[in-house]
Scaffold this motif. Sequence first.
Motif: not given
Length: 286
Positions: A231-232, A263-273, A14-18
Amino acid sequence: MRKLYQEFGLEDRPCVLCGGKTFTLICEGDRYGFDLDKQICDQCGLVQTSPAVKKDFLNVFYRDHYRRLYTKRNDVDHSGLVREQREKGKRFLEYLQKTEVASKLQDLAVIELGCSSGGIIETFKPHCRSVQGCDLDVEAIRYGREQLKLDLEVSEFPTQLPAGPRLFILSHVLEHTHDPLASLKQIKSLMTADDYLFIEVPGLNLVGEGAYSYDLKSYFHLAHVTDFSEGTLRALAARAGYDVLSCNETVTALLRPSAQEELPWQRSDKDTPENILRIEKARTKR
Ligand SMILES: [Zn+2]
């Protein structure tokens, strides 16, 4: 080398971050021609090698092959590496001058994890309370101890830590670790509330600004397990329980351990395909 990589094989994880399980393929193969895919996690936007290279392979790779492959020569030029490290050290000091660390630096003990021959902490030495470093590269540590007279040890983590406030440095290490979230948590377990963690990793989003000649394939590296953006890295730091005091797209960051485990985190809208494709487009336009 290629034989070694084939022997160990690859693993799905699975993804190592989330922990997400679905990815979008963005790049095939790396700059040394190894057959590795770079994928972006659909959930958090972290780019990572997937399937991943196994941990055992990474260990042998770093011990026996990394420097030679990277520097394209058999004898490692430690004095050349130290020059590069000193340049990084100067840049890091300039970065820290703009943070709350600036007024405290003189009282901080600086500890670099993965310090190689120690050129970065040598640059820090006149500006702080003490410096020490550790690295698994035996030859680099020997060079730094003998030539630069630094307090260095062959170890993944420091075996002794000075009392009082400290600044940990992790420069171009996190993108190579098998499990970056576990690494950040482990470092946090060494820290007190008065300590800081300075991190730098190569910034993926800078490729679109012209770094690495706009060439994603030349940026992607066999040894990169993960490829961070501002972002990541912010999201990973939050998951490991750090407050982010500052972070940019270079990616250079200053963190502090929070009292929370996560802590809460959110995805940055810059990190997209789409943004990754923008990077490829910038290259074709030239
Ligand atoms: Zn993810």
